[in-house]
Design an enzyme around this catalytic site. Structure first.
Site, PDB file in Angstrom:
ATOM      1  CG  HIS A  68       0.978  53.184   3.555  1.00 42.87           C
ATOM      2  ND1 HIS A  68       1.326  53.391   2.412  1.00 42.87           N
ATOM      3  CD2 HIS A  68       1.825  52.324   3.980  1.00 42.87           C
ATOM      4  CE1 HIS A  68       1.634  51.878   1.889  1.00 42.87           C
ATOM      5  NE2 HIS A  68       1.832  50.751   2.884  1.00 42.87           N
ATOM      6  CG  ASP A 178       2.437  47.324   0.389  1.00 42.31           C
ATOM      7  OD1 ASP A 178       2.327  48.668   1.416  1.00 42.31           O
ATOM      8  OD2 ASP A 178       4.093  47.467   0.298  1.00 42.31           O
ATOM      9  CD  GLU A 210       4.676  52.862   4.333  1.00 43.53           C
ATOM     10  OE1 GLU A 210       5.799  51.858   5.686  1.00 43.53           O
ATOM     11  OE2 GLU A 210       4.570  52.625   2.982  1.00 43.53           O
ATOM     12  CD  GLU A 211       4.811  51.725  -0.422  1.00 41.55           C
ATOM     13  OE1 GLU A 211       6.582  51.618   0.293  1.00 41.55           O
ATOM     14  OE2 GLU A 211       4.387  51.117  -0.063  1.00 41.55           O
ATOM     15  CG  ASP A 233       2.054  48.522   5.839  1.00 41.95           C
ATOM     16  OD1 ASP A 233       2.363  47.956   5.136  1.00 41.95           O
ATOM     17  OD2 ASP A 233       2.733  49.841   6.305  1.00 41.95           O
ATOM     18  CG  HIS A 318       7.225  46.887  -2.834  1.00 42.83           C
ATOM     19  ND1 HIS A 318       8.008  48.245  -2.256  1.00 42.83           N
ATOM     20  CD2 HIS A 318       5.638  47.458  -2.369  1.00 42.83           C
ATOM     21  CE1 HIS A 318       7.366  48.714  -2.044  1.00 42.83           C
ATOM     22  NE2 HIS A 318       6.578  48.647  -1.295  1.00 42.83           N
TER      23      HIS A 318
END
Length: 355
Positions: A68, A178, A210-211, A233, A318
Site C-alpha cells: 500500500h 509504512d 489500506e490505512e 507491509d 505511525h
C-alpha cells in the site's frame, strides 16, 4: 541497496499521498515502474497496477504483489481566528503531534506547526500531566486570519513534513515508511526480474486506502484475479520500552514471514523454503487473527485467493520518524524475485490447505 533505489525511497517518503488522496505518491511510483513492466494502469479507486509478463505458455498463472502506498495524516475540520483544528486520517497517536512540522495542502501548500495551547488555556478537565487530545491541538501557519481564509478550507489535507534522515548502520528515518518501504522492495523485485526468467505473470500493485478501508486490497485482486497474492507491509521492530516477545522483531536482522489465519500454509512453506535455500535471514511472525494488512482483504476476494504476508521491521510506527533498515528492504525484494523465478507452471496443483 543501490543509491538509485535509496534515492527513490527518499523521494517517495518526501511526498504526501494520504489515504484516499494518493495521487502524488502514485505519480512517482508510475515513473519508477513504467520502464520495468509491460503494462501499467490505474484502477477506478486509484491503485497502480503494473504487469510484467512471464515466459510460460498462455494462459499463464499470475501472482499479485501488493504494497500500500497511502500514508496517515490529518484533515482540517475548523478554522478559528486563523488557527486550524484537525482530525486524523488513519491511526495517529496525539502524543507525537505537538511540535511537528506539517504542510497544509490548500489552494497552495502552506507550511505549519502543530501546537499545544498552554495548560492554563486548556479546559479545566484537561490535565497538563496527561496527553492532550487531538481536538485541543492546533496548526499554526503564521498567516493572518484573512490570509488563512484565502488559501485554506475545511477538508484540506495536512501531511507531515519531516525530511528523510539517513542514520547509522544503513537505517533510514522519515514519515510514510509504512508502507512505502515495501513499495521500494517491490521496485527492487521488478529490477531483479529483468535479469531472470520467470514463467508466471507478475502484478506489482501499489494499493490505496489500506490505512482506512483496505479499499485497494479488496478491489485490485478482484479485478486482476491472480492465482496467488502477497501482501508486503511493515511490522513492529523492537525499540526502547517496547515488548521483546513474539510481537516485535530485531531491526536490520531480516524480514518476517507471516503465519496465521490470513496465510495459506502451503504458500508460507514455499516462501520459507526459498528464504532458507538462499540464506536470507527471516523471522516467523505469528498472526493469530487479522494480519493488519491488505492480506485480510485479498484472501477473501472472489472465491478466495491463497495469500502470504512478508513484512519489513519498522520502529516508531505511525509517527513522522519511522525507522527501517535498508538491508531488510533489499532482502524482501530479492526474496520475492527469487521465489517468483522458481515458480513452476504446475505450482497451483500442489497447493493444498494442510496446517
Amino acid at each position: 541497496m543501490t543509491s538509485e533505489i535509496k534515492d527513490f525511497l527518499k523521494d517517495l517518503i518526501s511526498l504526501p499521498g494520504l489515504s484516499g488522496y494518493e495521487s502524488p505518491a502514485r505519480q512517482r511510483i508510475l515513473h519508477e515502474w513504467q520502464p520495468l513492466v509491460d503494462e501499467i494502469s490505474t484502477s477506478p479507486l486509484g491503485s497502480l497496477h503494473a504487469l510484467k509478463r512471464g515466459s510460460g505458455d498462455e494462459p499463464r498463472p499470475s501472482i499479485l504483489l501488493a504494497a500500500h502506498m497511502d500514508a496517515i495524516g490529518m484533515m482540517v475540520t475548523e478554522i478559528v481566528d486563523g488557527w486550524l483544528r484537525f482530525t486524523q486520517i488513519g491511526g495517529i497517536d496525539p502524543r507525537i503531534l505537538p511540535g511537528q512540522q506539517v504542510v497544509v495542502h490548500g489552494r497552495q501548500d502552506v507550511p505549519g506547526i502543530v501546537v499545544q495551547p498552554p495548560a492554563h488555556l486548556l479546559p479545566d478537565e484537561v490535565s497538563p500531566r496527561q496527553t492532550v487530545e487531538m481536538k485541543y491541538l492546533l496548526v499554526d501557519t503564521g498567516l493572518l486570519p484573512e490570509q488563512v481564509n484565502e488559501v485554506i478550507r475545511v477538508g484540506d489535507l495536512i501531511s507531515f513534513a519531516q525530511p528523510p534522515l539517513e542514520l547509522g548502520n544503513d537505517l533510514l528515518a522519515g514519515h510514510s515508511l509504512d508502507n512505502r518501504a515495501s513499495v521500494a522492495a517491490l521496485t527492487l523485485c521488478l529490477r531483479d526480474l529483468q535479469r531472470v526468467r520467470h514463467i508466471w505473470d507478475v502484478w506489482a500493485v501499489a494499493t490505496v486506502q489500506e490505512e482506512i478501508t483496505l479499499g485497494g486490497g479488496y478491489t485490485s485482486p478482484f479485478s486482476i484475479r491472480p492465482d496467488l497474492a502477497v501482501a508486503v507491509d511493515v511490522t513492529f521492530a523492537r525499540g526502547p520500552g517496547g515488548p521483546s516477545d513474539y510481537r516485535t522483531f530485531p531491526l536490520g536482522k531480516g524480514l518476517t514471514i507471516g503465519w496465521g489465519a490470513n496465510i495459506h500454509p502451503a504458500f508460507y512453506r514455499a516462501i520459507k523454503e526459498t528464504a532458507e535455500r538462499l540464506d536470507i535471514p527471516f523471522h516467523n511472525e505469528v498472526m493469530p487473527a487479522h494480519s493488519g494488512t491488505d492480506a485480510f482483504a485479498m484472501q477473501v476476494t472472489a472465491e478466495g485467493i491463497p495469500t502470504a504476508v512478508l513484512s519489513i521491521p519498522l520502529r516508531y510506527m505511525h509517527t513522522p520518524v519511522e525507522i527501517i533498515s535498508l538491508k531488510d528492504v533489499q532482502r524482501t525484494g530479492h526474496l520475492l524475485a527469487q521465489f517468483i523465478a522458481g515458480l513452476q507452471a504446475d505450482f497451483m496443483e500442489q497447493m493444498k490447505w494442510e496446517e
